[in-house]
Design a protein around this motif. Structure first.
Motif, mmCIF file in Angstrom:
data_model
loop_
_atom_site.group_PDB
_atom_site.id
_atom_site.type_symbol
_atom_site.label_atom_id
_atom_site.label_comp_id
_atom_site.label_asym_id
_atom_site.label_seq_id
_atom_site.Cartn_x
_atom_site.Cartn_y
_atom_site.Cartn_z
ATOM 1 N N UNK A 164 1.271 -1.088 -0.058
ATOM 2 C CA UNK A 164 0.156 -0.027 0.357
ATOM 3 C C UNK A 164 0.966 0.930 0.366
ATOM 4 N N UNK A 165 0.693 2.614 0.474
ATOM 5 C CA UNK A 165 1.276 3.428 0.321
ATOM 6 C C UNK A 165 1.885 3.983 1.973
ATOM 7 N N UNK A 166 2.227 2.506 2.464
ATOM 8 C CA UNK A 166 3.470 2.687 4.012
ATOM 9 C C UNK A 166 4.864 3.250 3.964
ATOM 10 N N UNK A 167 4.904 3.531 2.299
ATOM 11 C CA UNK A 167 6.626 3.526 2.604
ATOM 12 C C UNK A 167 6.100 5.069 2.013
ATOM 13 N N UNK A 168 5.209 5.583 1.407
ATOM 14 C CA UNK A 168 4.915 7.170 1.145
ATOM 15 C C UNK A 168 4.177 7.890 2.400
ATOM 16 N N UNK A 169 3.857 7.278 3.307
ATOM 17 C CA UNK A 169 3.879 8.215 4.922
ATOM 18 C C UNK A 169 4.770 7.768 5.201
ATOM 19 N N UNK A 170 6.307 6.809 5.323
ATOM 20 C CA UNK A 170 6.813 7.302 6.115
ATOM 21 C C UNK A 170 8.400 7.912 5.137
ATOM 22 N N UNK A 171 7.561 8.633 3.754
ATOM 23 C CA UNK A 171 8.706 9.624 3.305
ATOM 24 C C UNK A 171 8.167 10.397 3.892
ATOM 25 N N UNK A 172 7.425 11.206 4.168
ATOM 26 C CA UNK A 172 6.217 12.270 4.156
ATOM 27 C C UNK A 172 5.912 12.373 5.165
ATOM 28 N N UNK A 173 6.193 11.385 7.085
ATOM 29 C CA UNK A 173 5.656 11.593 8.255
ATOM 30 C C UNK A 173 5.877 12.634 8.642
ATOM 31 N N UNK A 174 6.461 13.482 8.033
ATOM 32 C CA UNK A 174 7.110 15.022 9.283
ATOM 33 C C UNK A 174 6.081 15.964 8.891
ATOM 34 N N UNK A 175 5.076 15.861 7.282
ATOM 35 C CA UNK A 175 4.055 16.812 6.877
ATOM 36 C C UNK A 175 3.248 16.633 6.785
ATOM 37 N N UNK A 176 3.018 15.294 7.718
ATOM 38 C CA UNK A 176 1.729 14.346 7.673
ATOM 39 C C UNK A 176 0.851 15.535 8.631
ATOM 40 N N UNK A 177 -0.962 15.798 8.172
ATOM 41 C CA UNK A 177 -1.629 16.331 9.212
ATOM 42 C C UNK A 177 -3.016 15.149 9.665
ATOM 43 N N UNK A 178 -2.484 15.258 10.847
ATOM 44 C CA UNK A 178 -3.505 14.449 11.501
ATOM 45 C C UNK A 178 -4.590 15.318 12.343
ATOM 46 N N UNK A 179 -5.905 14.028 11.869
ATOM 47 C CA UNK A 179 -6.851 14.708 12.584
ATOM 48 C C UNK A 179 -7.350 13.297 13.591
ATOM 49 N N UNK A 180 -7.218 13.633 14.863
ATOM 50 C CA UNK A 180 -7.652 13.318 15.845
ATOM 51 C C UNK A 180 -9.211 12.425 16.424
ATOM 52 N N UNK A 181 -9.378 11.231 16.303
ATOM 53 C CA UNK A 181 -10.870 10.202 16.287
ATOM 54 C C UNK A 181 -10.925 9.942 17.364
ATOM 55 N N UNK A 182 -11.728 9.914 18.402
ATOM 56 C CA UNK A 182 -12.068 9.579 19.872
ATOM 57 C C UNK A 182 -12.184 7.989 19.421
ATOM 58 N N UNK A 183 -12.186 7.492 20.097
ATOM 59 C CA UNK A 183 -11.932 5.456 20.456
ATOM 60 C C UNK A 183 -11.420 4.365 19.599
ATOM 61 N N UNK A 184 -10.978 3.322 19.523
ATOM 62 C CA UNK A 184 -9.959 2.486 18.760
ATOM 63 C C UNK A 184 -9.981 2.974 17.501
ATOM 64 N N UNK A 185 -9.447 2.057 16.250
ATOM 65 C CA UNK A 185 -9.301 2.332 15.455
ATOM 66 C C UNK A 185 -10.024 1.587 14.595
ATOM 67 N N UNK A 186 -10.557 1.915 13.317
ATOM 68 C CA UNK A 186 -11.559 0.584 12.972
ATOM 69 C C UNK A 186 -10.030 -0.622 12.256
#
Length: 208
Positions: free
Chosen positions: A166-188
Motif C-alpha cells: 500500500x502507501x506505507x512507504x509514502x507515509x514514512x517518506x512524508x511522516x514529518x508533513x502529515x496532518x493528523x486528525x484526532x478521532x476518539x475511540x479505537x481504530x477500525x
C-alpha cells in the motif's frame, strides 16, 4: 504540499475491495452486515460523511460486481492487477479517478473495515479543505489508521505503487508533513479471518 491544483474540486473516498480473502476462505466483503454486506456497509459509512464522492475498486472478473452496490451513489472501478496486492489496486484506482474526474484529493479506505465512521471520513476531508495539506491521516486513541487522504500532487507516487505494501512507504517518506486528525475511540478493525467476522457479527446483530 499546500496548494489545490487549478481545476480540481472534489475529494473522493476510494474503497479498496480487490483482495482475495485468502484468510477468510470466501469472499469476505459479501458477508452479511447491517447495511447489506461488508462492502455495502463500508460504502454507506463513507457516503454518510456527506462531503466526499465515493468509488470502489474491485478485481476484474472477481466475486464483487457492480450490482452489489446497486442504488448507492458510487463509482465502480475494476483492475486486472488486484492479484498483485493492495498497492497495485490503489495505484489503479487513483489512475482511473485521475483520468475521469481530476480529484483534488483521494481518501483511502479499506473495504474490510466496515466500522469506519462517517465522522472520520468527514473530518479528514474537512481538514484538507481547510489546510490543503498533502497528507491527512486519522489518529485514533490507539494508533493512526484509515482513512488516509492524499492530495493531487502525490497521485504520481500513488500510481507508481505495486505489491501489497500500500502507501506505507509514502507515509514514512512524508511522516514529518502529515496532518493528523484526532478521532476518539479505537481504530477500525480489519475483518480478515472467520474469528474477526464473528466478533463483528456479534457486535452489530441483535442476539436472537
Amino acid at each position: 504540499m499546500s496548494e489545490h491544483a487549478v481545476g480540481r474540486r472534489d475529494v473522493w473516498a476510494l474503497v479498496l475491495a480487490g483482495g482475495a480473502s485468502r484468510r477468510m476462505g470466501e469472499p469476505k466483503l459479501l458477508l452479511p452486515a447491517p447495511r447489506g454486506n461488508l462492502l455495502q456497509q463500508t460504502v454507506h459509512q463513507a457516503l454518510e460523511a456527506g462531503n466526499v464522492r465515493v468509488a470502489v475498486i474491485a478485481a476484474e472478473g472477481g466475486p464483487l460486481r457492480r450490482e452489489q452496490v446497486e442504488g448507492l451513489t458510487v463509482e465502480w472501478l475494476t483492475t486486472a492487477q488486484a492479484d498483485r496486492g493492495l498497492g497495485a489496486s490503489l495505484a489503479a484506482g487513483v489512475r482511473q479517478l485521475e483520468e475521469r474526474h481530476l480529484p483534488a484529493a483521494i481518501q483511502v479506505l479499506l473495504g474490510d473495515q466496515p466500522e469506519i465512521s462517517p465522522e472520520a471520513v468527514r473530518q479528514t476531508a474537512e481538514a484538507f479543505a481547510q489546510t490543503g495539506a498533502g497528507i491527512v491521516q486519522t489518529r485514533y486513541d490507539d494508533r493512526p489508521a484509515h482513512p488516509v487522504l492524499f492530495a493531487a500532487q502525490l497521485f504520481p507516487e500513488l500510481m507508481a505503487l505495486d505489491g501489497d505494501a500500500g502507501a506505507k512507504e509514502l507515509l514514512q517518506q512524508y511522516k514529518d508533513q502529515i496532518l493528523e486528525v484526532k478521532i476518539p475511540g479505537p481504530a477500525p478493525r480489519d475483518i480478515d479471518t472467520p474469528e474477526d467476522y464473528e466478533r463483528f457479527r456479534l457486535s452489530v446483530f441483535p442476539k436472537s
